[in-house]
Design a protein around this motif. Structure first.
Motif, PDB file in Angstrom:
ATOM      1  N   GLN A  15       0.829  -1.204   0.000  1.00  0.00           N
ATOM      2  CA  GLN A  15       0.000   0.000   0.000  1.00  0.00           C
ATOM      3  C   GLN A  15       0.865   1.256   0.000  1.00  0.00           C
ATOM      4  OE1 GLN A  15      -2.925  -0.177  -0.683  1.00  0.00           O
ATOM      5  NE2 GLN A  15      -3.791  -2.084   0.081  1.00  0.00           N
ATOM      6  N   VAL A  18       2.276   1.737  -3.480  1.00  0.00           N
ATOM      7  CA  VAL A  18       1.248   2.278  -4.365  1.00  0.00           C
ATOM      8  C   VAL A  18       0.971   3.738  -4.016  1.00  0.00           C
ATOM      9  CG1 VAL A  18      -1.170   2.128  -4.949  1.00  0.00           C
ATOM     10  CG2 VAL A  18       0.167   0.069  -4.819  1.00  0.00           C
ATOM     11  N   PHE A 220      -4.648   5.553 -16.373  1.00  0.00           N
ATOM     12  CA  PHE A 220      -6.065   5.837 -16.186  1.00  0.00           C
ATOM     13  C   PHE A 220      -6.756   5.888 -17.540  1.00  0.00           C
ATOM     14  CE2 PHE A 220      -4.061   8.325 -12.627  1.00  0.00           C
ATOM     15  CZ  PHE A 220      -4.298   7.356 -11.676  1.00  0.00           C
ATOM     16  N   LYS A 264      -6.464   3.795   2.689  1.00  0.00           N
ATOM     17  CA  LYS A 264      -7.141   2.861   1.791  1.00  0.00           C
ATOM     18  C   LYS A 264      -6.961   1.415   2.230  1.00  0.00           C
ATOM     19  CE  LYS A 264      -7.161   5.415  -2.584  1.00  0.00           C
ATOM     20  NZ  LYS A 264      -6.401   5.590  -3.840  1.00  0.00           N
ATOM     21  N   GLU A 296     -13.253   3.785   2.158  1.00  0.00           N
ATOM     22  CA  GLU A 296     -14.182   4.424   1.240  1.00  0.00           C
ATOM     23  C   GLU A 296     -14.147   5.939   1.375  1.00  0.00           C
ATOM     24  OE1 GLU A 296     -14.885   2.270   3.608  1.00  0.00           O
ATOM     25  OE2 GLU A 296     -16.847   2.586   4.559  1.00  0.00           O
TER      26      GLU A 296
ATOM     27  N   ASP C 178     -18.906   3.024  -3.024  1.00  0.00           N
ATOM     28  CA  ASP C 178     -19.496   3.287  -1.723  1.00  0.00           C
ATOM     29  C   ASP C 178     -20.754   4.132  -1.826  1.00  0.00           C
ATOM     30  OD1 ASP C 178     -19.739   3.335   1.008  1.00  0.00           O
ATOM     31  OD2 ASP C 178     -18.642   5.212   1.162  1.00  0.00           O
ATOM     32  N   TYR C 179     -21.806   3.587  -2.424  1.00  0.00           N
ATOM     33  CA  TYR C 179     -23.114   4.226  -2.343  1.00  0.00           C
ATOM     34  C   TYR C 179     -24.177   3.166  -2.589  1.00  0.00           C
ATOM     35  CZ  TYR C 179     -22.889   4.742  -7.494  1.00  0.00           C
ATOM     36  OH  TYR C 179     -22.790   4.540  -8.832  1.00  0.00           O
ATOM     37  N   LYS C 183     -23.676  -0.931  -3.308  1.00  0.00           N
ATOM     38  CA  LYS C 183     -23.917  -1.893  -2.235  1.00  0.00           C
ATOM     39  C   LYS C 183     -25.021  -2.888  -2.615  1.00  0.00           C
ATOM     40  CE  LYS C 183     -22.235   1.054   1.458  1.00  0.00           C
ATOM     41  NZ  LYS C 183     -22.612   2.142   2.367  1.00  0.00           N
ATOM     42  N   LEU C 205     -14.808  -1.202   0.170  1.00  0.00           N
ATOM     43  CA  LEU C 205     -15.585  -0.099  -0.373  1.00  0.00           C
ATOM     44  C   LEU C 205     -14.619   0.956  -0.880  1.00  0.00           C
ATOM     45  CD1 LEU C 205     -18.162   0.238   2.525  1.00  0.00           C
ATOM     46  CD2 LEU C 205     -18.658  -0.555   0.223  1.00  0.00           C
ATOM     47  N   HIS C 206     -14.900   1.484  -2.059  1.00  0.00           N
ATOM     48  CA  HIS C 206     -14.052   2.580  -2.537  1.00  0.00           C
ATOM     49  C   HIS C 206     -14.899   3.823  -2.721  1.00  0.00           C
ATOM     50  CE1 HIS C 206     -15.487   2.652  -6.695  1.00  0.00           C
ATOM     51  NE2 HIS C 206     -15.456   1.332  -6.702  1.00  0.00           N
ATOM     52  N   PRO C 207     -14.252   5.007  -2.648  1.00  0.00           N
ATOM     53  CA  PRO C 207     -15.026   6.236  -2.793  1.00  0.00           C
ATOM     54  C   PRO C 207     -15.630   6.324  -4.199  1.00  0.00           C
ATOM     55  CG  PRO C 207     -12.707   6.739  -2.347  1.00  0.00           C
ATOM     56  CD  PRO C 207     -12.822   5.268  -2.461  1.00  0.00           C
ATOM     57  N   PHE C 208     -16.696   7.067  -4.313  1.00  0.00           N
ATOM     58  CA  PHE C 208     -17.326   7.229  -5.606  1.00  0.00           C
ATOM     59  C   PHE C 208     -17.364   8.701  -5.969  1.00  0.00           C
ATOM     60  CE2 PHE C 208     -21.375   8.587  -7.536  1.00  0.00           C
ATOM     61  CZ  PHE C 208     -21.231   8.040  -8.773  1.00  0.00           C
ATOM     62  N   GLN C 211     -10.312   7.350  -8.900  1.00  0.00           N
ATOM     63  CA  GLN C 211      -9.448   7.338 -10.072  1.00  0.00           C
ATOM     64  C   GLN C 211      -8.459   6.192  -9.973  1.00  0.00           C
ATOM     65  OE1 GLN C 211      -9.516   9.272 -12.963  1.00  0.00           O
ATOM     66  NE2 GLN C 211      -7.924  10.781 -12.736  1.00  0.00           N
ATOM     67  N   ASP C 212      -7.811   6.111  -8.816  1.00  0.00           N
ATOM     68  CA  ASP C 212      -6.774   5.106  -8.672  1.00  0.00           C
ATOM     69  C   ASP C 212      -7.292   3.938  -7.843  1.00  0.00           C
ATOM     70  OD1 ASP C 212      -3.838   4.395  -8.926  1.00  0.00           O
ATOM     71  OD2 ASP C 212      -4.221   4.143  -6.789  1.00  0.00           O
ATOM     72  N   SER C 214      -5.429   1.034  -7.403  1.00  0.00           N
ATOM     73  CA  SER C 214      -4.389   0.054  -7.119  1.00  0.00           C
ATOM     74  C   SER C 214      -4.424  -0.433  -5.673  1.00  0.00           C
ATOM     75  CB  SER C 214      -3.016   0.606  -7.509  1.00  0.00           C
ATOM     76  OG  SER C 214      -2.897   1.938  -7.141  1.00  0.00           O
ATOM     77  N   SER C 215      -4.677   0.485  -4.726  1.00  0.00           N
ATOM     78  CA  SER C 215      -4.734   0.044  -3.329  1.00  0.00           C
ATOM     79  C   SER C 215      -5.813  -1.009  -3.124  1.00  0.00           C
ATOM     80  CB  SER C 215      -5.066   1.224  -2.416  1.00  0.00           C
ATOM     81  OG  SER C 215      -3.952   2.028  -2.258  1.00  0.00           O
ATOM     82  N   PHE C 216      -6.987  -0.733  -3.698  1.00  0.00           N
ATOM     83  CA  PHE C 216      -8.102  -1.653  -3.507  1.00  0.00           C
ATOM     84  C   PHE C 216      -7.835  -2.979  -4.215  1.00  0.00           C
ATOM     85  CE2 PHE C 216      -9.886   2.725  -3.660  1.00  0.00           C
ATOM     86  CZ  PHE C 216     -10.021   2.856  -2.292  1.00  0.00           C
ATOM     87  N   GLN C 219      -5.664  -5.214  -2.236  1.00  0.00           N
ATOM     88  CA  GLN C 219      -6.401  -5.921  -1.185  1.00  0.00           C
ATOM     89  C   GLN C 219      -7.168  -7.106  -1.765  1.00  0.00           C
ATOM     90  OE1 GLN C 219      -8.528  -3.164   1.560  1.00  0.00           O
ATOM     91  NE2 GLN C 219      -7.241  -1.629   0.612  1.00  0.00           N
TER      92      GLN C 219
END
Lengths: 322, 307, 406, 251
Positions: A15, A18, A220, A264, A296, C178-179, C183, C205-208, C211-212, C214-216, C219
């Protein structure tokens, strides 16, 4: 699995790595903003749109003109930089004597126009730019797979960032720039063509954005809104770093990338859970904080940091009090 | 024309136009204009008369909308109670955000308000009672004082107008009050105002809370009009929109934001077919306003009349 | 994200008067059947709906007039709701009050669909939702004046989830926006995965929007799951897929796009998407009928119809047929006729409208081709399986729509 | 009545990131006197002003006004004690009328400054007093002009009128004649002399002839510290002061 709060050591390492990659993007974008703010006293809201233009020019070059990645890396920033200089000469110049607010609003309008035109021509879904052969693939580090291209991005942006820092802080040209931010009249009196210097500076800041855009294109999805998604975050980086501070923007950009990486990973949220969830009252008090530091919420992390920094150090981490 | 007389004429026009509007244009459209005009005027109290650019005003509009929607729909209160609850919440939120933000000025102030508003946005996306991305749908308009059925478009319109007028009057009065004089002094020369013994932070905070409360009033009313509270109203685009309305109409003019709101809402509504060009046109308006038209529509007209 | 800050300048409402001479039979209020296409013309969904949706509806009207020779006039108007619920609601209200619009079509994004459905119900007009995907449209928020035409999250999740588990993808990890929408997509899918004997190892959950990824993705990777379910949409899905390839996650672990359109595949390219499974209600290159439609649809040689646009055509045509058959444009009569008539056209096979407003029809499980298998532009899918209408959608017995009598 | 000295500072210092702008300054301003602070550019005069008026917090040292320790007060609080300053650049409210400018100074006494529900007509009771003050600085005929349209010298006069509206015990004037033509200087000097009756004035001034005509006591500063103090005749003969001013006093 050995680990801290549900995240393995290797996982954390991955992490952070990244995070470093993302951080170098933030750094290069916020550096451009900082340079522009330093000399022009303008918050360049169009920075995100110019970043998007950089990426799109690379794609257009590849698709229609057969321009390869390396040429794009050179040509796209030059073209977008030149475009920026036209904007500066044609519009921004007229606002220097007014409140900073107007520069922000003008570039905001410009960002909308640029984005709208690209949307009209290219649609919203975006285009795909392949990684150049030389940098395709990657290396397995055991705990993670590290794409070569990302290593290149980090290296390229660090070189550009610190190169820029060196020029501004350690050379004669840079000393003119710094003098220009302090006292343009005096500098003009010494025979330096200050308006030209301002134009070139804006052009360089914009070119940096386009350079980041080309770097981003293979990672991207290249689409018209890619810049506006990023710009507010980069704003926050500049504010936290200290408006106009070169080193501040670089260090904060990279630092934010790392912090985001940790957030994250979910480590902080897990830590707060394990520490407070069993405690009845504290658990519910900590709940909103935990929410703000959960994966999130990583998009909000920077704003939390920014609010805290501004309350403690109003001029930003590296800014000077005036 | 002397300014006082001009104001009287403008007030007259406003009341007549407001009373006649539902017979001339589509009532819901007129209601939307009234809500956003009130929002823009409340915003202008800060930007135009105190010199503070808040880039997070959507937080007040949107939060009040959610609270009103929840109070009326889920808790089953009457609409007037819902509006009061929404406005009060916005005022409280304004106090919190304001206390943090007014410590800094200029661009920093704008950035802090933006940051805090982003957090409000995030909370709105997360909190269960907001309905997340789908929003709070189907908010009943209910019966005013338990008697007047607000589903009737004309009743609803005059109810909205009856909220707008006093709301706008409060702003007008604030601008032309002893307090407003101090605000203008702070806008013009803050250090001097301090050196004359004014605790400018207290004045700024009062103005901020006032502006937040009135923005909340606008948001609460809007929720009843559309029977809907959604993320749109907490998003930073909304904060940008209100800047545009104010700038276009004329910041620091009493009636400018109303004109700005009329123009912007009309573009939104009647320009719904232009598709991609919407953004380009909006951007162009911004650029033209900044480069050639900084006084805004009302500001330029005022100059014209003075000659 | 900056879909559009504001709105537009003076508009000339786009109207096509394609009328026929008045006969006698059909009793149409105010002499004309007016169709409103309310969609996202400029934002995130403008490629998969947008202008193409308007084109599709206009085609349906033209075809209907040519083929059925109706004795009433038909008009089409359109507007951009900018993905904002309030703009959609005000437009719908205004259309119904002043333009006498009889039916509103498309409605991409759930918030606008729900807002307009409420207005239409109140004013007793019909809505034909093709763009929006959430299941509440035919469940807790259902109305008796609405038909949900093309697809929903349940159908996509079930189709893809089932197929992937059957192919051997037993262990899953979800990357979830994450909305509410993300879900519910995750929940629908994980239910199916569990039912089919698979296992869910976790989710992030990732933000909505993000852009990136890679972290998620890291996991997801370290979870060791065979399948990574992408419970998100649009640019989020695209970026996640792109970066999964970059980090060498695919093809070792496979991705399942739970809401993907052909426009997404087009923008990602086959290299990044090859082998992915996805569920769709329509593929342009399926048979001669669909190809014929797609060829006529392609107004500037750049577009193939998405399932949303094809669904708009199908819904509009079915509606007009019902008006003709009922001999009136009265909402109740037309709805009854629509529900009574089965649907079989180039888009829908074995289609019928249920009491909750769900139009059920055959769905298709598609697999994205390898780059070398693609012979011409937009040649992207293998259709692997037909999911029969009665299995593709949420069974009525599970529906919580109040209209469903139990 | 308090002590002989209206304002005292005890070992006042201010550092900016290692740079000492004000170093161990102990200043005593006699009640009812005109006290001038002079020195070359960068001597720290304006910083001393900012410290006294609380616009900057001191690094160390104390400030007493009328025998009360005001070191930790907020600027507005200190202003309300009657310590009113002017600024190097003219401190007016440019888009208010001349009358309104003065009224801002007067209106706090009404106690209605937070009353946003009251009409500004309630401020009209202050107009007579405001006109008197404008009369005193020869600006009565400009009362309804928007301030931004005044010539520079008139703006300084207006600033003094606004300051007088506060009925200050101690006026701090930061370069009141800076950037003025000869005639204007003469008028401002007269004005200061006029208004200083029954008040204490501390001023920073570069124009030595102004200082010579007006001031009772002069403090000379150099590089943040006090170099000399005393009446003009005395100080002007001080060899250190001469040395500091030779070559630099050419402005």
């Amino acid at each position: 699995m050995t680990g801290i709060f549900g995240v393995s050591i290797q996982g954390l390492f991955g992490q952070l790595l990244v995070g470093l990659l993302n951080g170098s993007f933030y750094a290069i974008l916020s550096l451009g903003l900082a340079i522009i703010f330093g000399l022009l006293n303008i918050i360049n809201f169009a920075h995100g749109a110019q970043y998007m233009m950089g990426a799109f020019l690379a794609w257009i070059g590849m698709r229609y003109l057969g321009v390869n990645y390396w040429w794009a890396l050179l040509l796209s920033p030059l073209l977008v930089g030149a475009f920026g200089m036209l904007l500066e000469r044609g519009m921004l110049k007229k606002l220097y004597k007014l409140d900073h607010l107007y520069g922000l609003l003008l570039t905001f309008g410009l960002a909308l126009i640029i984005e709208g035109l690209f949307r009209y021509r290219f649609g919203i879904s975006g285009e795909s730019y392949p990684v150049t052969e030389l940098l395709a693939g990657g290396k397995n580090l055991g705990f993670m797979f590290l794409p070569k291209y990302r290593v290149w991005v980090v290296a390229a942006s660090l070189v550009v960032c610190f190169g820029t820092w060196f020029v501004i802080e350690r050379t004669k040209l840079g000393s003119y720039l710094r003098a220009g931010t302090e006292n343009p009249q005096l500098l003009q009196a010494f025979g330096v063509n200050v308006p030209l210097m301002i134009t070139l500076t804006y052009g360089y800041g914009v070119a940096l954005a386009a350079f980041a855009g080309v770097l981003a294109a293979p990672i991207f999805n290249v689409n018209p809104v890619m810049g506006s998604n990023l710009i507010i975050v980069v704003f926050a980086v500049v504010v936290v770093g200290g408006m106009g501070s070169i080193m501040g923007s670089i260090v904060t950009g990279i630092g934010l990338g790392l912090i985001e990486g940790i957030v994250k990973s979910g480590m902080i949220a897990n830590l707060l859970s394990s520490a407070f969830d069993s405690v009845p009252v504290a658990g519910s008090i900590v709940y909103p904080i935990k929410l703000l530091l959960s994966p999130e919420a990583s998009a909000v992390t920077i704003f939390v940091i920014m609010a805290i920094v501004l309350l403690v150090r109003p001029a930003g981490l590296f800014g000077r009090e005036r | 024309m002397p300014p006082l007389k001009m104001n009287a004429v403008a007030w007259g026009l406003l009341v007549v136009a407001g009373l006649a509007a539902p017979f001339l244009v589509y009532p819901v459209f007129a209601m939307k204009i009234l809500c956003l005009a009130l929002f823009a005027c409340a915003f202008n109290l800060l930007l135009g008369y105190t010199g503070l650019l808040s880039f997070g005003h959507a937080a007040f509009l949107g939060t009040a909308g959610y609270v009103t929607g929840h109070t009326v729909k889920v808790l089953g209160f009457q609409p007037e109670i819902g509006i009061l609850a929404g406005t009060a919440t916005a005022a409280a939120l304004g106090y919190v955000i304001g206390s943090l933000a007014i410590r800094r000025s200029g661009i920093y102030f704008a950035m802090i308000t933006l940051a805090l508003a982003q957090m409000v946005y995030f909370m709105s996306l997360q909190m269960p009672f907001t309905g997340g991305e789908d929003g709070l749908q189907g908010v009943p308009r209910g019966k005013l004082f338990g008697m007047i059925d607000l589903l009737h478009p004309l009743y609803m319109y005059y109810f909205v107008f009856a909220i707008f007028l006093p709301g706008f009057w409060v702003i007008y009065r604030t601008i032309h009050s002893p307090f407003g004089q101090v605000l203008k002094a702070i806008r013009e020369n803050e250090p001097r105002a301090i050196s004359l013994g004014y605790d400018v932070e207290k004045y700024k905070l009062t103005a901020f809370v006032l502006s937040a409360a009135l923005s909340g009033l606008a948001g609460a009313t809007k929720t009843l009009v559309f029977q809907l509270a959604s993320l749109t109203d907490v998003h930073w685009h909304m904060s940008g929109e209100v800047v545009l309305m104010t700038l276009l109409g004329g910041m620091g003019t009493v009636f400018g934001p109303i004109v700005g709101a009329i123009v912007v809402v009309s573009l939104q509504n009647y320009g719904a077919n232009i598709g991609e060009w919407v953004i380009v046109i909006t951007g162009t308006i911004f650029v033209i306003c900044v480069l050639a038209f900084r006084r805004g529509i009302v500001g330029e007209l005022a100059i014209l009349f003075k000659r | 994200m900056k879909r559009k800050l504001l709105s537009a300048l003076i508009c000339a409402a786009l109207m096509i008067h394609v009328g026929a001479t008045a006969g006698a039979a059909t009793k149409v209020s105010d002499g004309v059947v007016k169709i409103g296409v309310l969609t996202d013309m400029s934002g995130t969904y403008s490629d998969l709906a947008g202008h193409g949706s308007l084109v599709a509806v206009q085609m349906a009207v033209a075809d209907f007039i040519a083929k059925e020779k109706p004795d009433f006039k038909i008009e089409v108007i359109s507007a951009d709701h900018q993905n904002k619920g309030d703009i959609a609601a005000i437009k719908a209200r205004e259309w119904i009050d002043t333009e006498k619009v009889d039916v509103i079509v498309d409605l991409v994004t759930t918030s606008t669909a729900l807002a307009v459905m409420k207005v239409a119900k109140e004013k007793d007009r019909i809505t034909l939702v093709s763009g929006a995907a959430s299941t509440p449209i035919t469940n807790e928020q259902c109305t008796d004046t609405n038909v949900h035409w093309t697809y929903d999250t349940y159908a996509l999740a079930v189709g893809t989830g089932k197929a992937v588990v059957k192919q051997g993808g037993k262990t899953w990890f979800f990357l979830t926006a994450d909305y509410a929408f993300g879900k519910s997509l995750e929940k629908n899918t994980s239910d199916v995965v569990l039912k089919e004997g698979g296992k869910v190892l976790g989710h992030v959950l990732h933000p909505f929007p993000a852009q990136d990824f890679s972290s998620f993705l890291l996991q997801a990777q370290s979870s060791g799951a065979q399948v990574i379910g992408l419970a998100n949409a649009g640019n989020d899905t695209i970026n996640a897929i792109k970066q999964a390839a970059e980090f060498g996650i695919t093809p070792k672990q496979s991705l399942a796009g739970l809401l993907m359109f052909i426009t997404d595949v087009h923008s990602l390219g086959l290299r990044a998407t090859q082998g992915m499974y996805l569920t769709t209600g329509f593929y342009w290159d399926m048979n001669d009928e669909t190809r014929a439609f797609s060829k006529r649809f392609d107004w500037d040689n750049r577009h193939k119809p998405t399932m949303v646009q094809a669904g708009d055509y199908s819904a509009t045509y079915h509606y007009l047929k019902a008006v003709k058959a009922a001999g009136t444009d009265d909402t109740k009569a037309v709805m009854a006729k629509m529900k009574a008539t089965p649907i079989n056209d180039f888009f829908a096979k074995n289609g019928k409208i249920r009491v909750d407003g769900r139009m059920v029809h055959d769905m298709y499980l598609a697999q994205v081709k390898k780059p070398e298998e693609s012979k011409y532009a937009w040649d992207y899918y293998h259709i692997r399986q037909v999911i029969p209408a009665d299995q593709a959608f949420m069974p009525l017995s599970e529906s919580v729509c109040p209209l469903v009598k139990k | 009545m308090g002590s002989e000295y209206l304002l005292e500072t005890h070992s006042l210092s201010k550092e900016f990131r290692g740079f000492v702008a004000v170093n161990d300054v102990s200043l005593r301003v006699k009640r009812g006197s005109i006290h001038a602070l002079i020195g070359p550019n960068g001597a720290g005069k304006t910083t001393v002003f900012n410290l006294i008026t609380k616009f900057l917090p001191p690094t160390s040292g104390k400030i007493f006004f009328d025998g009360i320790d005001i070191t930790r007060e907020k600027p507005a609080q200190t202003a309300r004690r009657g310590v009113i300053r002017s600024f190097q650049i003219s401190a007016v409210f440019p888009h208010l009328t001349v009358l309104e400018n003065v009224r801002i100074g007067l209106q706090r006494s009404l106690g209605t400054s937070f009353h946003f529900w009251k009409s500004e007509k309630t401020l009209d009771v202050l107009n007579d007093r405001a006109m008197e003050l404008l009369e005193a600085v020869d600006l009565a005929s400009f009362a309804f002009v928007t301030t931004v349209e005044l010539p520079y010298g008139r703006k300084r006069a207006l600033e003094i009128a606004t300051t007088l509206a506060m009925d200050p015990e101690l006026m701090l004037l930061d370069e009141p004649t800076q950037g003025m033509g000869h005639e204007d200087v003469g008028r401002i000097v007269e004005l200061i002399r006029k208004v200083s009756a029954n008040r204490t004035v501390l001023m920073v001034e570069h124009n030595l002839s102004v200082v010579a005509t007006l001031s009772d006591t002069i403090t000379v500063m150099q590089r943040g510290s006090i170099l000399a103090e005393g009446p003009y005749i005395e100080v002007s003969k001080n060899p250190q002061v001469l040395e500091a001013y030779v070559g630099t006093a050419d402005e």
